[in-house]
Write an enzyme that holds these catalytic residues in place. Structure first.
Site: not given
Ligand code: NAP
Length: 278
Positions: A51, A95, A118
């Site tokens: 990422k 995460q 997200d």
């Protein structure tokens, strides 16, 4: 036709890069993504590193904030609140998976919905379900873009989604309903799974069972999207028996090289959208 996720991802990242450049010229500002990584679970480490690399490639600022696995939940919550207030941060991502002592919902609920790249915060989930503007989870968003690279108008198509997770199956359902598809969602308790799948014009497998979808499960001429990432011996395979199904499908994503590359591109897309909205 094999849907080239790498190519589609490159195209999207190029578009994001150009947009960041032009916004930078106009505003002198750059989007910034903050990633919180807790513990040393290897797949998460690799994913977060990718990422960061891709964010840099499109000219986006990014930072990884690392914590050891026994960090108290309240420390993470305080950090998120600090990032929420920071005007230079466009997007926040924690995460997953998290260590057992940290409650996922407490973390997700703390992230400012406007920075929730997200798309997991209940405000975004609710907005998506209501058909309002929402930040959409990256993998389903990537799947939709891949489907649309093959067929623009999905109205009236029958989509069958295998898997009902908050991460994949449920948001995918909402996205396809918005495209006027007729959506069937199936899961581990569904009877006649094969019959249900064989009726799909668009079949999305987000299960986590290697090669679950066989050739006689799919309708000839259908579009098949394989979300699964399964390690079998030393190879990564999807939820679809690619070698057999490819002969029957109109279009299919491979694993690797299908949905995976689109997920990170969509994360960058969401970060840019959050930056623009602010
Ligand atoms: P998950 O939370 O474990 O959900 C799996 C879903 O599949 C559940 O709804 C489960 O049903 C259903 N299921 C399990 N076994 C089944 C069976 N034999 N028949 C029918 N349905 C079955 O998984 P997830 O997080 O959605 O991830 C799914 C897969 O996608 C995994 O392989 C994951 O690694 C991969 N993934 C890929 C990406 C990417 O970027 N490509 C991103 C995220 C995830 P129940 O609800 O009844 O248990």
């Amino acid at each position: 036709m094999i849907i080239n996720g790498k190519l589609q991802s490159e195209k999207l990242r190029k578009k994001i890069k150009n947009e960041i450049l032009s916004l930078k010229r106009k505003t002198k500002k750059t989007p910034k993504l903050s990633v919180i990584l807790i513990g040393n679970y290897l797949p998460s480490q690799i994913y977060v590193r990718n990422k960061e690399k891709m964010a840099k490639e499109v000219g986006m600022k990014s930072e990884i904030i690392r914590y050891h696995s026994n960090i108290p939940e309240k420390t993470i919550i305080s950090k998120i609140i600090q990032l929420n207030k920071n005007k230079n941060i466009s997007g926040i991502l924690v995460q997953l998976p998290l260590p057992k002592h940290i409650k996922k919902e407490n973390i997700i609920n703390t992230i400012d919905p406007k920075k929730d790249v997200d798309g997991f915060n209940p405000i975004n989930v609710g907005n998506l379900a209501s058909g309002y503007n929402a930040i959409v989870p990256c993998t389903p968003l990537g799947c939709l873009k891949l489907i649309k690279s093959v067929k623009k108008n999905l109205s009236g198509k029958h989509a069958v989604i295998i898997g009902r997770s908050n991460l994949n199956g449920k948001p995918m359902t909402q996205l396809l309903l918005k495209e006027n598809c007729t959506v069937t969602i199936v899961h581990s308790k569904t009877k006649n799974l094969k019959t249900q799948c064989s009726q799909a014009d668009i079949l999305i497998a987000a299960v986590g069972v290697p090669k679950l979808v066989k050739k006689d499960w799919v309708k000839r001429g259908s579009i098949i999207i394989d979300v699964g990432i399964n390690k079998v011996k030393d190879k990564i395979v999807g939820d679809v028996d690619f070698k057999m199904v490819v002969k029957k499908a109109r279009a299919i994503t491979p694993v690797p090289g299908g949905v995976g590359p689109m997920t990170i591109a969509c994360l960058l897309n969401n970060t840019l959208e959050c930056f623009k909205a602010r």
